[in-house]
Motif scaffolding. Structure first.
Motif, PDB file in Angstrom:
ATOM      1  N   LEU A 105      20.633  14.911  16.359  1.00  0.00           N
ATOM      2  CA  LEU A 105      21.201  14.619  15.040  1.00  0.00           C
ATOM      3  C   LEU A 105      22.225  15.654  14.595  1.00  0.00           C
ATOM      4  O   LEU A 105      22.828  15.497  13.530  1.00  0.00           O
ATOM      5  N   ALA A 106      22.446  16.705  15.382  1.00  0.00           N
ATOM      6  CA  ALA A 106      23.364  17.775  14.968  1.00  0.00           C
ATOM      7  C   ALA A 106      24.781  17.262  14.760  1.00  0.00           C
ATOM      8  O   ALA A 106      25.500  17.727  13.866  1.00  0.00           O
TER       9      ALA A 106
ATOM     10  N   ALA B 283      26.874  23.840   8.979  1.00  0.00           N
ATOM     11  CA  ALA B 283      25.603  23.123   8.975  1.00  0.00           C
ATOM     12  C   ALA B 283      25.321  22.500  10.335  1.00  0.00           C
ATOM     13  O   ALA B 283      24.174  22.507  10.823  1.00  0.00           O
ATOM     14  N   GLY B 284      26.362  21.948  10.971  1.00  0.00           N
ATOM     15  CA  GLY B 284      26.171  21.338  12.277  1.00  0.00           C
ATOM     16  C   GLY B 284      25.761  22.351  13.326  1.00  0.00           C
ATOM     17  O   GLY B 284      24.821  22.120  14.105  1.00  0.00           O
TER      18      GLY B 284
ATOM     19  N   GLU C  95      25.646  14.351  13.630  1.00  0.00           N
ATOM     20  CA  GLU C  95      25.686  13.676  12.329  1.00  0.00           C
ATOM     21  C   GLU C  95      25.728  14.695  11.200  1.00  0.00           C
ATOM     22  O   GLU C  95      26.408  14.492  10.185  1.00  0.00           O
ATOM     23  N   VAL C  96      25.001  15.792  11.373  1.00  0.00           N
ATOM     24  CA  VAL C  96      25.032  16.858  10.371  1.00  0.00           C
ATOM     25  C   VAL C  96      26.430  17.456  10.293  1.00  0.00           C
ATOM     26  O   VAL C  96      26.959  17.746   9.208  1.00  0.00           O
TER      27      VAL C  96
ATOM     28  N   PHE D  54      28.117  17.334   6.751  1.00  0.00           N
ATOM     29  CA  PHE D  54      27.981  18.577   5.983  1.00  0.00           C
ATOM     30  C   PHE D  54      28.868  19.718   6.471  1.00  0.00           C
ATOM     31  O   PHE D  54      28.821  20.798   5.899  1.00  0.00           O
TER      32      PHE D  54
ATOM     33  N   THR E  13      22.247  23.505  12.808  1.00  0.00           N
ATOM     34  CA  THR E  13      21.269  22.527  13.287  1.00  0.00           C
ATOM     35  C   THR E  13      21.080  22.636  14.792  1.00  0.00           C
ATOM     36  O   THR E  13      19.955  22.550  15.300  1.00  0.00           O
TER      37      THR E  13
END
Length: 444
Positions: free
Chosen positions: A100-101, A112-113, A103-104, A108, A116
């Motif tokens: 999901l990184a 943030a990515g 998508e982060v 964001f 993650t």
């Protein structure tokens, strides 16, 4: 979910218990192998320096360094099975978050990515100490005279994971599979060449968790005391033991040298050979296939004829030569006469395949022999602690190695491999001294 008591009741033969733990490790390591071909490309997709590839690998190993000895001691006092299940459950969460990184990042921003990515890898590292527990489990259910062959099965599970894992990862990252999955799943589920291998790894860790929950018995063994020993105290205790000291140092140096090579090989294959994630996955599958044969068959047979300390010396020397040759494999290939056959089978590829075979042989022989030496040097009630400390030492090496080798790779692509070979020299000396103090095993 089965209780520990019911699981113990199903312990009918040590052979069945050994097969079950090897299968559990295999599933978990297939999941680990799924992500390997895409990890450097995943990091590069964030638009950051290749140094972050090394830092991401180091974050995993740092957490493994902290938690492997703790999990090893916990398995001595509380049981092998619950520790394995805890680590597998954590791996399920870690791989899911890793997928999901991206998508982060999109939602964001870069910080943030990247955070993650690091958080998920750190959780996976903390749970990655399960190999020490699995090794201790094997020692519990295997007599000393067959321990090298049995520990070789754990090594074979590693290699089989690198046969199926990278191949599955390369398949899940292919355009055809990504397009097909996008047409099947809801839009809320990200389906990219990076998320699908990550989610595949999570599913495999979940299968390993379920296998451990329902089929893995708790072995009958001598339980260690529940005394509290700090992380530093565990290493001090191991280094004070004359029988373990050299092996702990060897594990550290081996991991320091080899981890950087592992991490930077995929960028090397991309930059020098022009390989993408799928092509690199095929080469890693080839290495894994050789490793499975070496560790599952060859090492066990050699261990009946030669002392483990001498096999470790041979493995270290073979690995040293393979690492030193690897960055120059295209140059060596161009010195060979033209080859017949398909155009894709080039001289440069031939040298790379031969060097990979030597690397697999040396790594298999060295790792299994070192693990066996540790097992025989530790008392029956301290197997988990001994494997935890040595795995922790290896994790410390893998914490330092990848960022250092990634920085060297930025300077010159051949530096990580040559420096890795140099670091193996003191390992050869340590093991040669151990070999001089032992008598070779008699052929059976």
């Amino acid at each position: 979910m089965a209780s520990p008591e019911s699981a113990t009741a199903r312990l009918t033969t040590p052979r069945r218990a050994l097969a079950t733990v090897v299968f559990v490790v295999f599933l978990d390591l297939v999941g680990f192998g799924v992500v390997i071909p895409i990890l450097p490309f995943y990091v590069r997709s964030f638009g950051v320096s290749d140094v972050f590839i090394g830092l991401l690998a180091a974050s995993y190993s740092l957490m493994q360094f902290v938690f492997a000895p703790l999990l090893g001691r916990l398995s001595d006092s509380r049981g092998r099975r619950p520790v394995l299940m805890l680590s597998l459950a954590g791996s399920v969460v870690a791989w899911t978050v890793f997928g999901l990184a991206g998508e982060v990042l999109a939602g964001f921003g870069l910080v943030a990515g990247v955070a993650t990515l690091f958080a998920s890898r750190m959780l996976a590292g903390a749970m990655g100490g399960n190999i020490a527990t699995a090794q201790a489990y094997v020692a519990d259910v295997t007599p000393v005279d067959r321990r090298a062959a049995s520990l070789g099965l754990i090594g074979a599970a590693f290699s089989l994971g690198f046969i199926f894992g990278p191949a599955i990862g390369g398949l899940l990252a292919s355009d055809a599979v990504v397009s097909g999955v996008r047409g099947l799943v809801p839009a809320a589920i990200p389906a990219t060449r990076f998320s699908l291998p990550s989610f595949g790894a999570a599913v495999l860790s979940l299968l390993a968790l379920l296998s451990a929950a329902f089929f893995l018995p708790e072995p009958a063994r001598t339980r260690g005391t529940a005394q509290r020993v700090t992380l530093v105290g565990g290493f001090v205790e191991a280094l004070a033991d004359l029988r373990l000291r050299g092996f702990v140092v060897a594990f550290f140096l081996l991991s320091l040298a080899f981890s950087g090579v592992q991490v930077m090989f995929i960028p090397f294959a991309a930059d020098v050979y022009g390989y993408d994630a799928t092509q690199t996955a095929f080469f890693l599958t080839y290495i894994g296939f050789l490793g499975a044969i070496n560790q599952g068959v060859l090492v066990g047979r050699l261990s009946t004829r030669y002392a483990e300390s001498r096999l470790a010396v041979v493995g270290a020397l073979a690995l040293l030569v393979a690492l030193a040759l690897l960055p120059f494999s295209p140059d060596v290939g161009r010195l060979l006469p033209p080859l017949g056959g398909p155009t894709w089978f080039t001289r440069e590829l031939l040298v790379l395949l031969v060097d990979g075979a030597l690397l697999s042989f040396g790594n298999s022989l060295l790792n299994v022999s070192l693990s066996t030496l540790v097992s025989t040097a530790a008392s029956a009630d301290r197997q988990g602690n001994a494997f935890g400390v040595t795995q922790g030492a290896g994790s410390l090496g893998r914490t330092v190695g990848p960022p250092a080798m990634a920085a060297l790779y930025v300077v010159g692509f051949w530096w990580p491999f040559v420096i890795g070979a140099v670091i193996l020299v003191p390992i050869v000396l340590i093991l040669a001294r151990a070999a001089a103090d032992t008598t070779p095993a008699v052929s059976v």
